[in-house]
Each structure stands twice: as C-alpha cells, then as structure tokens.
Design a protein around this motif. Structure first.
Motif, PDB file in Angstrom:
ATOM      1  N   GLN A 119       0.827  -1.211   0.000  1.00 28.74           N
ATOM      2  CA  GLN A 119       0.000   0.000   0.000  1.00 28.74           C
ATOM      3  C   GLN A 119       0.867   1.269   0.000  1.00 28.74           C
ATOM      4  OE1 GLN A 119      -3.961   0.099   1.072  1.00 28.74           O
ATOM      5  NE2 GLN A 119      -3.508  -1.353  -0.547  1.00 28.74           N
ATOM      6  N   ALA A 120       1.947   1.244   0.758  1.00 31.78           N
ATOM      7  CA  ALA A 120       2.841   2.400   0.812  1.00 31.78           C
ATOM      8  C   ALA A 120       3.491   2.659  -0.543  1.00 31.78           C
ATOM      9  CB  ALA A 120       3.901   2.193   1.890  1.00 31.78           C
ATOM     10  N   SER A 121       3.866   1.583  -1.224  1.00 29.15           N
ATOM     11  CA  SER A 121       4.494   1.721  -2.539  1.00 29.15           C
ATOM     12  C   SER A 121       3.516   2.307  -3.556  1.00 29.15           C
ATOM     13  CB  SER A 121       5.011   0.365  -3.024  1.00 29.15           C
ATOM     14  OG  SER A 121       5.991  -0.151  -2.150  1.00 29.15           O
ATOM     15  N   LEU A 122       2.252   1.854  -3.519  1.00 27.02           N
ATOM     16  CA  LEU A 122       1.235   2.378  -4.431  1.00 27.02           C
ATOM     17  C   LEU A 122       0.950   3.854  -4.146  1.00 27.02           C
ATOM     18  CD1 LEU A 122      -1.332  -0.559  -4.670  1.00 27.02           C
ATOM     19  CD2 LEU A 122      -0.010   0.428  -6.546  1.00 27.02           C
ATOM     20  N   ALA A 123       0.869   4.205  -2.870  1.00 23.59           N
ATOM     21  CA  ALA A 123       0.641   5.603  -2.500  1.00 23.59           C
ATOM     22  C   ALA A 123       1.804   6.474  -2.958  1.00 23.59           C
ATOM     23  CB  ALA A 123       0.445   5.721  -0.983  1.00 23.59           C
ATOM     24  N   LYS A 124       3.018   5.989  -2.757  1.00 19.86           N
ATOM     25  CA  LYS A 124       4.207   6.719  -3.182  1.00 19.86           C
ATOM     26  C   LYS A 124       4.231   6.884  -4.703  1.00 19.86           C
ATOM     27  CE  LYS A 124       8.465   8.371  -2.832  1.00 19.86           C
ATOM     28  NZ  LYS A 124       8.765   9.663  -2.192  1.00 19.86           N
ATOM     29  N   GLN A 125       3.869   5.831  -5.424  1.00 16.16           N
ATOM     30  CA  GLN A 125       3.834   5.874  -6.881  1.00 16.16           C
ATOM     31  C   GLN A 125       2.806   6.889  -7.373  1.00 16.16           C
ATOM     32  OE1 GLN A 125       2.744   2.144  -8.651  1.00 16.16           O
ATOM     33  NE2 GLN A 125       3.137   2.824 -10.733  1.00 16.16           N
ATOM     34  N   SER A 126       1.627   6.916  -6.742  1.00 12.04           N
ATOM     35  CA  SER A 126       0.574   7.847  -7.136  1.00 12.04           C
ATOM     36  C   SER A 126       0.984   9.288  -6.875  1.00 12.04           C
ATOM     37  CB  SER A 126      -0.714   7.530  -6.362  1.00 12.04           C
ATOM     38  OG  SER A 126      -1.149   6.216  -6.616  1.00 12.04           O
ATOM     39  N   ILE A 127       1.576   9.536  -5.719  1.00 14.08           N
ATOM     40  CA  ILE A 127       2.016  10.894  -5.376  1.00 14.08           C
ATOM     41  C   ILE A 127       3.113  11.345  -6.327  1.00 14.08           C
ATOM     42  CG2 ILE A 127       3.128  12.302  -3.598  1.00 14.08           C
ATOM     43  CD1 ILE A 127       1.811  10.427  -1.525  1.00 14.08           C
ATOM     44  N   GLY A 128       4.059  10.438  -6.623  1.00 12.35           N
ATOM     45  CA  GLY A 128       5.153  10.780  -7.529  1.00 12.35           C
ATOM     46  C   GLY A 128       4.663  11.089  -8.932  1.00 12.35           C
ATOM     47  N   PHE A 129       3.668  10.341  -9.406  1.00  9.31           N
ATOM     48  CA  PHE A 129       3.117  10.576 -10.747  1.00  9.31           C
ATOM     49  C   PHE A 129       2.460  11.945 -10.832  1.00  9.31           C
ATOM     50  CE2 PHE A 129      -0.450  10.299 -13.754  1.00  9.31           C
ATOM     51  CZ  PHE A 129       0.245  10.008 -14.922  1.00  9.31           C
ATOM     52  N   VAL A 130       1.687  12.301  -9.808  1.00  6.04           N
ATOM     53  CA  VAL A 130       1.016  13.606  -9.798  1.00  6.04           C
ATOM     54  C   VAL A 130       2.036  14.730  -9.696  1.00  6.04           C
ATOM     55  CG1 VAL A 130      -0.564  15.082  -8.503  1.00  6.04           C
ATOM     56  CG2 VAL A 130      -1.112  12.676  -8.850  1.00  6.04           C
ATOM     57  N   CYS A 131       3.052  14.548  -8.878  1.00  2.44           N
ATOM     58  CA  CYS A 131       4.099  15.574  -8.743  1.00  2.44           C
ATOM     59  C   CYS A 131       4.824  15.787 -10.068  1.00  2.44           C
ATOM     60  CB  CYS A 131       5.090  15.175  -7.652  1.00  2.44           C
ATOM     61  SG  CYS A 131       4.453  15.361  -5.966  1.00  2.44           S
ATOM     62  N   GLN A 132       5.053  14.703 -10.802  1.00  6.41           N
ATOM     63  CA  GLN A 132       5.715  14.804 -12.103  1.00  6.41           C
ATOM     64  C   GLN A 132       4.856  15.591 -13.092  1.00  6.41           C
ATOM     65  OE1 GLN A 132       6.645  11.016 -13.845  1.00  6.41           O
ATOM     66  NE2 GLN A 132       7.793  11.890 -15.542  1.00  6.41           N
ATOM     67  N   CYS A 133       3.545  15.393 -13.044  1.00  4.16           N
ATOM     68  CA  CYS A 133       2.643  16.080 -13.977  1.00  4.16           C
ATOM     69  C   CYS A 133       2.427  17.539 -13.610  1.00  4.16           C
ATOM     70  CB  CYS A 133       1.296  15.361 -14.017  1.00  4.16           C
ATOM     71  SG  CYS A 133       1.358  13.692 -14.692  1.00  4.16           S
ATOM     72  N   THR A 134       2.414  17.834 -12.312  1.00  4.42           N
ATOM     73  CA  THR A 134       2.075  19.184 -11.853  1.00  4.42           C
ATOM     74  C   THR A 134       3.293  20.017 -11.473  1.00  4.42           C
ATOM     75  OG1 THR A 134       1.812  18.408  -9.570  1.00  4.42           O
ATOM     76  CG2 THR A 134      -0.141  18.357 -10.990  1.00  4.42           C
ATOM     77  N   GLU A 135       4.508  19.425 -11.549  1.00  6.90           N
ATOM     78  CA  GLU A 135       5.742  20.108 -11.177  1.00  6.90           C
ATOM     79  C   GLU A 135       5.836  20.367  -9.670  1.00  6.90           C
ATOM     80  OE1 GLU A 135       8.253  20.692 -13.169  1.00  6.90           O
ATOM     81  OE2 GLU A 135       7.238  19.995 -14.969  1.00  6.90           O
ATOM     82  N   GLN A 136       5.026  19.646  -8.875  1.00  5.40           N
ATOM     83  CA  GLN A 136       5.106  19.784  -7.426  1.00  5.40           C
ATOM     84  C   GLN A 136       6.286  18.975  -6.897  1.00  5.40           C
ATOM     85  OE1 GLN A 136       3.023  21.740  -5.305  1.00  5.40           O
ATOM     86  NE2 GLN A 136       2.467  22.580  -7.299  1.00  5.40           N
ATOM     87  N   LEU A 137       6.719  19.291  -5.678  1.00  3.80           N
ATOM     88  CA  LEU A 137       7.880  18.625  -5.083  1.00  3.80           C
ATOM     89  C   LEU A 137       7.588  18.320  -3.618  1.00  3.80           C
ATOM     90  CD1 LEU A 137      10.868  17.715  -5.460  1.00  3.80           C
ATOM     91  CD2 LEU A 137      11.537  19.990  -4.643  1.00  3.80           C
ATOM     92  N   ILE A 138       7.757  17.058  -3.243  1.00  5.06           N
ATOM     93  CA  ILE A 138       7.539  16.655  -1.850  1.00  5.06           C
ATOM     94  C   ILE A 138       8.701  17.132  -0.986  1.00  5.06           C
ATOM     95  CG2 ILE A 138       7.235  14.689  -0.291  1.00  5.06           C
ATOM     96  CD1 ILE A 138       6.088  13.137  -2.617  1.00  5.06           C
ATOM     97  N   ASN A 139       8.385  17.580   0.218  1.00  6.23           N
ATOM     98  CA  ASN A 139       9.407  17.992   1.183  1.00  6.23           C
ATOM     99  C   ASN A 139       9.478  16.931   2.286  1.00  6.23           C
ATOM    100  OD1 ASN A 139      11.210  19.253   2.831  1.00  6.23           O
ATOM    101  ND2 ASN A 139       9.962  21.057   3.236  1.00  6.23           N
ATOM    102  N   PRO A 140      10.348  15.904   2.141  1.00  9.91           N
ATOM    103  CA  PRO A 140      10.394  14.808   3.116  1.00  9.91           C
ATOM    104  C   PRO A 140      10.706  15.272   4.532  1.00  9.91           C
ATOM    105  CG  PRO A 140      11.643  14.267   1.136  1.00  9.91           C
ATOM    106  CD  PRO A 140      11.331  15.723   1.063  1.00  9.91           C
ATOM    107  N   ALA A 141      11.447  16.370   4.670  1.00 10.59           N
ATOM    108  CA  ALA A 141      11.835  16.844   5.998  1.00 10.59           C
ATOM    109  C   ALA A 141      10.637  17.312   6.821  1.00 10.59           C
ATOM    110  CB  ALA A 141      12.844  17.979   5.863  1.00 10.59           C
ATOM    111  N   LYS A 142       9.515  17.624   6.161  1.00 10.91           N
ATOM    112  CA  LYS A 142       8.342  18.113   6.877  1.00 10.91           C
ATOM    113  C   LYS A 142       7.162  17.145   6.820  1.00 10.91           C
ATOM    114  CE  LYS A 142       9.299  23.074   6.531  1.00 10.91           C
ATOM    115  NZ  LYS A 142       8.769  24.392   6.118  1.00 10.91           N
ATOM    116  N   CYS A 143       7.331  16.034   6.122  1.00 14.25           N
ATOM    117  CA  CYS A 143       6.276  15.022   6.101  1.00 14.25           C
ATOM    118  C   CYS A 143       6.317  14.221   7.409  1.00 14.25           C
ATOM    119  CB  CYS A 143       6.458  14.070   4.919  1.00 14.25           C
ATOM    120  SG  CYS A 143       6.244  14.848   3.306  1.00 14.25           S
TER     121      CYS A 143
END
Length: 229
Positions: free
Chosen positions: A151-175
C-alpha cells in the motif's frame, strides 16, 4: 468548511490511535509540498480547467490573470528590469487557493481511482462508515491507508506521478506519519522508509488545531472510551 475537514481528520486520527482491531493496521500520512503555490504548472492548470468543461474564453481570461504578473527584485535599493515568471500562483491573491484546488484535484482523482479498483484500502472509523482515503484543504494533504509495504508503494507511486505532472515537489523533511502503537514495528519502519518520512513524531497541529491524541498525552489526561471527537 475548514472545521468539517478538521473534525473528520481528528475522528480518523483518534480511530487509528486507539484501535485494537483492523483499524490498528492503518496509518495517517501528512504530506508536505515544498512551495506548493510557487510550483504550479500553468499548462497543467489550463488543461485541467478545459477538461472539467469550463468555457475556453473564460479559461483564457483566468490564465491571463495568472500569466500577466511581473516581478522586480531590488538590489541595494536599485530596481532592475522586471521579469515575468513561467509558473506559480501568487499567495495572498483571493483567486489562488481556488485555482490550486484544481491542481490538487489531480491527486484526489488518482487516489479515488486506486481505491475503486481496490489497489488501495481506505480507512473506515467504524462498521458501515464511509471510507476515508485522503483529506485535502488547499495545499494541506492528509492520507489514510493500510500500513504495509504494498500500500505504501502504491501511495508513493501515485504521489510521484502527480508531482511529475504538476511540477510539485515533496518535502520529506516536513512530512510526518502516525501509526497505531500496537502495530508491527518492522513493517512500520518499512513504510516510513518507502515514504521517505524523516520526522520521528506526527505533527502536533492540523489546520491550526492541536491533534486530540497529542494534546491528551501531553497533559497526561486519559482518553475515556466514550470520548467523541
């Protein structure tokens, strides 16, 4: 309303924190996007508006409001020539939060699709309750899924795909992430590693309000079984 979002979030957090059944195997993941408004891709936003059926002339006017902004950066009090950005929404502009929702809707739609095809399992606070997979309020994102590697891998994959399309960037230090204390510690560590969570504790506030379980533990006040959030 922001209060509706907070109440639903606190009910889910309380359910995960106190559960001793199947709900104890879920986690709450607080996703933080780095400079979310500044990274909004204009092309993606325009295509989303058109895809949702907004009239093309209206979309052109909205995009003109976004792309007509110009900036000046002063050096030693001397204003140089102005320049035009190529992406981003102005924070403080009353229109910006509403436009950002169209960008965030990309993640919401993808997660809903994953839930519908049973790839991701959403949280239910009790039998017969509606499932909650994610809560969005502007750029504030909270996810609820089962705490296992798949489940974690699927969630990570979905978030990464959306970030790639929208130019967003995850901030791991604040997650941050919250598990049930009775869960499998080894599996929880694997989930944290996949989602790249660096914080050791869950955020103490959500939308400006203290999370219920944190405030009670901090004051050493026991939570009664009949507590309703």
């Amino acid at each position: 309303m922001i209060t509706d979002n907070a109440l639903i979030a606190f009910e889910c957090l309380h359910s995960i924190h106190t559960a001793k059944d199947e709900r104890s195997k879920f986690y709450a993941y607080r996703l933080d996007l780095s400079k979310a408004y500044d990274r909004v891709d204009w092309g993606f936003l325009e295509k989303v508006l058109l895809k949702l059926g907004f009239q093309s002339q209206w979309v052109q006017r909205i995009m003109s409001c976004i792309s007509s902004v110009r900036y000046i950066v002063r050096f030693n009090g001397v204003p140089p020539a102005s320049f035009t950005p190529t992406r981003g929404l102005r924070q403080g502009d009353p229109l910006s939060p509403f436009l950002f929702l169209f960008v965030a809707d990309g993640l919401s739609t993808l997660l809903q699709k994953k839930v519908q095809d049973r790839s991701l399992q959403e949280l239910k606070v009790c039998r017969g309750a509606p499932g909650i997979s994610h809560l969005l309020f502007a750029d504030d994102t909270l996810l609820f899924f089962k705490a296992n590697v798949e489940q974690a891998s699927l969630a990570k994959q979905s978030i990464g795909f959306v970030c790639q399309c929208t130019e967003q960037l995850i901030n791991p230090a604040k997650c941050s992430i919250m598990f049930n204390e009775h869960g499998d510690t080894m599996e929880q560590d694997q989930v944290k590693h996949i989602l790249e969570v660096q914080l050791s504790s869950f955020e103490t506030n959500y939308l400006g309000l203290p999370t219920p379980f944190w405030s009670h533990e901090k004051r050493k006040i026991p939570i009664s079984q009949g507590t309703t959030w």
